[in-house]
Design a protein around this motif. Structure first.
Motif, PDB file in Angstrom:
ATOM      1  N   ASP A  74     -29.395  24.391 -10.693  1.00 60.72           N
ATOM      2  CA  ASP A  74     -27.946  24.571 -10.558  1.00 60.72           C
ATOM      3  C   ASP A  74     -27.611  24.639  -9.073  1.00 60.72           C
ATOM      4  OD1 ASP A  74     -25.275  25.310 -10.579  1.00 60.72           O
ATOM      5  OD2 ASP A  74     -25.616  27.303 -11.463  1.00 60.72           O
ATOM      6  N   ASP A  75     -26.894  23.629  -8.561  1.00 58.01           N
ATOM      7  CA  ASP A  75     -26.609  23.634  -7.117  1.00 58.01           C
ATOM      8  C   ASP A  75     -25.397  24.492  -6.766  1.00 58.01           C
ATOM      9  OD1 ASP A  75     -24.171  22.135  -7.292  1.00 58.01           O
ATOM     10  OD2 ASP A  75     -25.277  20.252  -7.234  1.00 58.01           O
ATOM     11  N   GLU A  76     -24.664  24.969  -7.789  1.00 55.83           N
ATOM     12  CA  GLU A  76     -23.531  25.887  -7.605  1.00 55.83           C
ATOM     13  C   GLU A  76     -22.421  25.305  -6.725  1.00 55.83           C
ATOM     14  OE1 GLU A  76     -24.703  30.085  -6.873  1.00 55.83           O
ATOM     15  OE2 GLU A  76     -26.759  29.296  -6.925  1.00 55.83           O
ATOM     16  N   SER A  77     -22.473  23.999  -6.429  1.00 51.92           N
ATOM     17  CA  SER A  77     -21.510  23.359  -5.514  1.00 51.92           C
ATOM     18  C   SER A  77     -21.440  24.112  -4.181  1.00 51.92           C
ATOM     19  CB  SER A  77     -20.117  23.265  -6.155  1.00 51.92           C
ATOM     20  OG  SER A  77     -20.166  22.444  -7.296  1.00 51.92           O
ATOM     21  N   ASP A  78     -22.601  24.594  -3.732  1.00 50.38           N
ATOM     22  CA  ASP A  78     -22.660  25.424  -2.526  1.00 50.38           C
ATOM     23  C   ASP A  78     -23.540  24.742  -1.470  1.00 50.38           C
ATOM     24  OD1 ASP A  78     -22.986  27.317  -0.554  1.00 50.38           O
ATOM     25  OD2 ASP A  78     -23.358  28.985  -1.939  1.00 50.38           O
ATOM     26  N   PRO A  79     -22.917  24.114  -0.452  1.00 50.92           N
ATOM     27  CA  PRO A  79     -23.701  23.423   0.575  1.00 50.92           C
ATOM     28  C   PRO A  79     -24.686  24.330   1.307  1.00 50.92           C
ATOM     29  CG  PRO A  79     -21.396  22.760   0.703  1.00 50.92           C
ATOM     30  CD  PRO A  79     -21.461  23.912  -0.267  1.00 50.92           C
ATOM     31  N   SER A  80     -24.371  25.624   1.429  1.00 51.22           N
ATOM     32  CA  SER A  80     -25.263  26.529   2.167  1.00 51.22           C
ATOM     33  C   SER A  80     -26.598  26.742   1.441  1.00 51.22           C
ATOM     34  CB  SER A  80     -24.582  27.885   2.400  1.00 51.22           C
ATOM     35  OG  SER A  80     -24.480  28.618   1.192  1.00 51.22           O
ATOM     36  N   LYS A  81     -26.624  26.480   0.126  1.00 48.90           N
ATOM     37  CA  LYS A  81     -27.858  26.643  -0.653  1.00 48.90           C
ATOM     38  C   LYS A  81     -28.541  25.302  -0.934  1.00 48.90           C
ATOM     39  CE  LYS A  81     -26.028  30.707  -3.106  1.00 48.90           C
ATOM     40  NZ  LYS A  81     -25.633  31.242  -4.420  1.00 48.90           N
ATOM     41  N   ALA A  82     -27.924  24.209  -0.474  1.00 50.36           N
ATOM     42  CA  ALA A  82     -28.362  22.878  -0.894  1.00 50.36           C
ATOM     43  C   ALA A  82     -29.780  22.539  -0.464  1.00 50.36           C
ATOM     44  CB  ALA A  82     -27.381  21.827  -0.372  1.00 50.36           C
ATOM     45  N   THR A  83     -30.124  22.824   0.783  1.00 50.19           N
ATOM     46  CA  THR A  83     -31.454  22.459   1.274  1.00 50.19           C
ATOM     47  C   THR A  83     -32.548  23.206   0.518  1.00 50.19           C
ATOM     48  OG1 THR A  83     -30.559  21.948   3.464  1.00 50.19           O
ATOM     49  CG2 THR A  83     -32.924  22.323   3.320  1.00 50.19           C
ATOM     50  N   ASP A  84     -32.361  24.496   0.303  1.00 47.70           N
ATOM     51  CA  ASP A  84     -33.345  25.271  -0.457  1.00 47.70           C
ATOM     52  C   ASP A  84     -33.446  24.750  -1.888  1.00 47.70           C
ATOM     53  OD1 ASP A  84     -33.976  26.884   1.663  1.00 47.70           O
ATOM     54  OD2 ASP A  84     -32.671  28.541   1.056  1.00 47.70           O
ATOM     55  N   ASN A  85     -32.301  24.433  -2.492  1.00 49.79           N
ATOM     56  CA  ASN A  85     -32.309  23.969  -3.878  1.00 49.79           C
ATOM     57  C   ASN A  85     -33.008  22.620  -4.033  1.00 49.79           C
ATOM     58  OD1 ASN A  85     -31.086  26.089  -5.268  1.00 49.79           O
ATOM     59  ND2 ASN A  85     -29.019  25.395  -4.777  1.00 49.79           N
ATOM     60  N   VAL A  86     -32.713  21.698  -3.135  1.00 46.05           N
ATOM     61  CA  VAL A  86     -33.320  20.368  -3.274  1.00 46.05           C
ATOM     62  C   VAL A  86     -34.822  20.433  -3.004  1.00 46.05           C
ATOM     63  CG1 VAL A  86     -32.952  19.480  -0.913  1.00 46.05           C
ATOM     64  CG2 VAL A  86     -32.962  17.903  -2.851  1.00 46.05           C
ATOM     65  N   ASN A  87     -35.235  21.334  -2.129  1.00 44.04           N
ATOM     66  CA  ASN A  87     -36.667  21.472  -1.835  1.00 44.04           C
ATOM     67  C   ASN A  87     -37.446  22.088  -3.005  1.00 44.04           C
ATOM     68  OD1 ASN A  87     -36.929  20.188   0.649  1.00 44.04           O
ATOM     69  ND2 ASN A  87     -36.214  21.990   1.765  1.00 44.04           N
ATOM     70  N   LYS A  88     -36.750  22.817  -3.871  1.00 42.35           N
ATOM     71  CA  LYS A  88     -37.411  23.296  -5.097  1.00 42.35           C
ATOM     72  C   LYS A  88     -37.872  22.103  -5.926  1.00 42.35           C
ATOM     73  CE  LYS A  88     -34.636  27.526  -5.497  1.00 42.35           C
ATOM     74  NZ  LYS A  88     -33.500  28.155  -6.228  1.00 42.35           N
TER      75      LYS A  88
END
Length: 388
Positions: A74-88
């Motif tokens: 769930d990317d939460e539509s939050d750019p600040s979390k995007a890099t961590d999320n995509v790296n998962k």
């Protein structure tokens, strides 16, 4: 055990070890779905995922003979979390393919990570111009649109209708600002003038002060970009302010796509342009809408189409290499050369990896965005800054 039997078993084992790698059963293809499951764009992410999975299901649950294994974030539509999320997905789950996302700010981070890791990325919605512009890459393709496309096509229509003075309104983020830029380019090329651009922070929905300003300026037409829950409130507020009767409202198709039921009477008659219309009477769309409704007990929308076509693009590449993802260059080349038989009508990809597609003028009527005409034929994103 008899000696002859043991020899036979050893011979069989040796023969199996000598088989070429291609003859060994291939494992599943890992697809990482990075889509919003919560927040303003949750419903959009849900439709994209359903569309993608529908095409896989129609192929018997496999693409090019390979099982598909899904990993979700769930990317939460939050750019600040995007890099961590995509790296998962890239580093932890080691996916073969990334599919995402809706929010342009999040998608830009995904594209950066995909380029750095050389992971295949299929973008099923986010229209950030840079993804098929300066950030373009051979491993990045889109099954949706660039923000410029629906903005530009709406500007063409507004100018053709003879409007001269326009105002624009959107969220102050990449998708909104780039869509408005496309509208302005076409509208002013057609002889009109944008007299004022209005915006508010994403995902804000306090529109009253801006609507008051529109009423005071009295433009000939207003162009709006909103989507999801924000689009529902904006259309209702625009109508409640009495503006619908006095100042025609046009929009990128996302203003009314997936939101018509919630908008109710306030949306009826609104005209938008997009690369899809619910009532497109072509065999592929009729079959798709029937299949989607039977599978999910709800009507498809543009987001479902984009998810479906993301799977179709992946299938085109995999079929060309018979499921062998080791032949990556050939697979990517096949995806980029494919003609996709989409529910929106057939499309190809531009050099930047963006669909070259017809843009349609639609009108909100009942629960559907009904086809009215082709606003612009085979519109290609200019891919400014793309160097491949």
């Amino acid at each position: 055990m008899h000696i002859p039997t043991r020899l036979a078993l050893l011979a069989a084992c040796a023969a199996s070890l000598a088989l070429p790698a291609a003859a060994q059963p291939a494992g599943p293809i890992k697809v990482g779905l990075m889509l919003p499951a919560t927040g303003t764009f949750a419903a959009l992410g849900d439709m994209i995922e359903k569309g993608f999975k529908l095409h896989v299901q129609e192929q018997g649950g496999k693409l090019a003979g390979r099982e598909i294994q899904y990993f979700r974030v769930d990317d939460e539509s939050d750019p600040s979390k995007a890099t961590d999320n995509v790296n998962k997905l890239i580093k932890r789950d080691q996916v073969d393919v990334l599919v995402g996302t809706v929010h342009s700010g999040v998608a830009l981070a995904m594209a950066k990570a995909a380029k750095e890791s050389n992971t295949l990325l299929i973008v099923p919605n986010a229209g950030a111009d840079a993804i098929t512009g300066p950030m373009c890459g051979p491993n990045i393709v889109r099954s949706s649109f660039s923000n410029w496309q629906p903005g530009y096509s709406t500007g063409v229509v507004a100018a053709q209708k003879g409007y001269k003075r326009a105002m624009t309104i959107t969220w102050n983020y990449a998708a909104g600002l780039e869509t408005v830029k496309g509208f302005t380019e076409a509208f002013e090329k057609g002889g009109g003038k944008v007299i004022k651009d209005l915006s508010l922070p994403f995902p804000g929905v306090e529109f009253q002060a801006l609507l008051t300003e529109i009423a005071a300026q009295k433009p000939d037409v207003v162009f709006a970009f909103f989507a999801g829950g924000g689009a529902v409130k904006f259309v209702k507020d625009y109508d409640a302010a009495g503006l619908k009767k006095s100042v025609p409202l046009f929009g990128s198709g996302f203003l009314t796509d997936g939101t018509l039921e919630a908008q109710g009477a306030a949306a009826q008659g609104l005209q938008t342009t997009l690369h899809y219309a619910d009532s497109l009477d072509i065999p592929k769309n009729n079959a798709f809408r029937k299949s989607f409704a039977l599978t999910y007990k709800q009507n498809a929308d543009v987001y479902a189409v984009q998810g479906y076509d993301a799977a179709q693009l992946l299938a085109a590449g995999l079929n060309a290499v018979k499921g062998d993802m080791g032949k990556r260059d050939a697979m990517l080349g096949a995806m980029r050369k494919a003609t996709v038989d989409s529910p929106r009508g057939k499309f190809t990809l531009s050099a930047g990896g963006n669909p070259v597609q017809d843009m349609y003028l639609r009108e909100a009527k009942g629960p559907n965005n009904e086809y009215r005409s082709v606003a612009v034929k085979a519109l290609a994103d200019p891919a400014r800054g793309c160097k491949l």
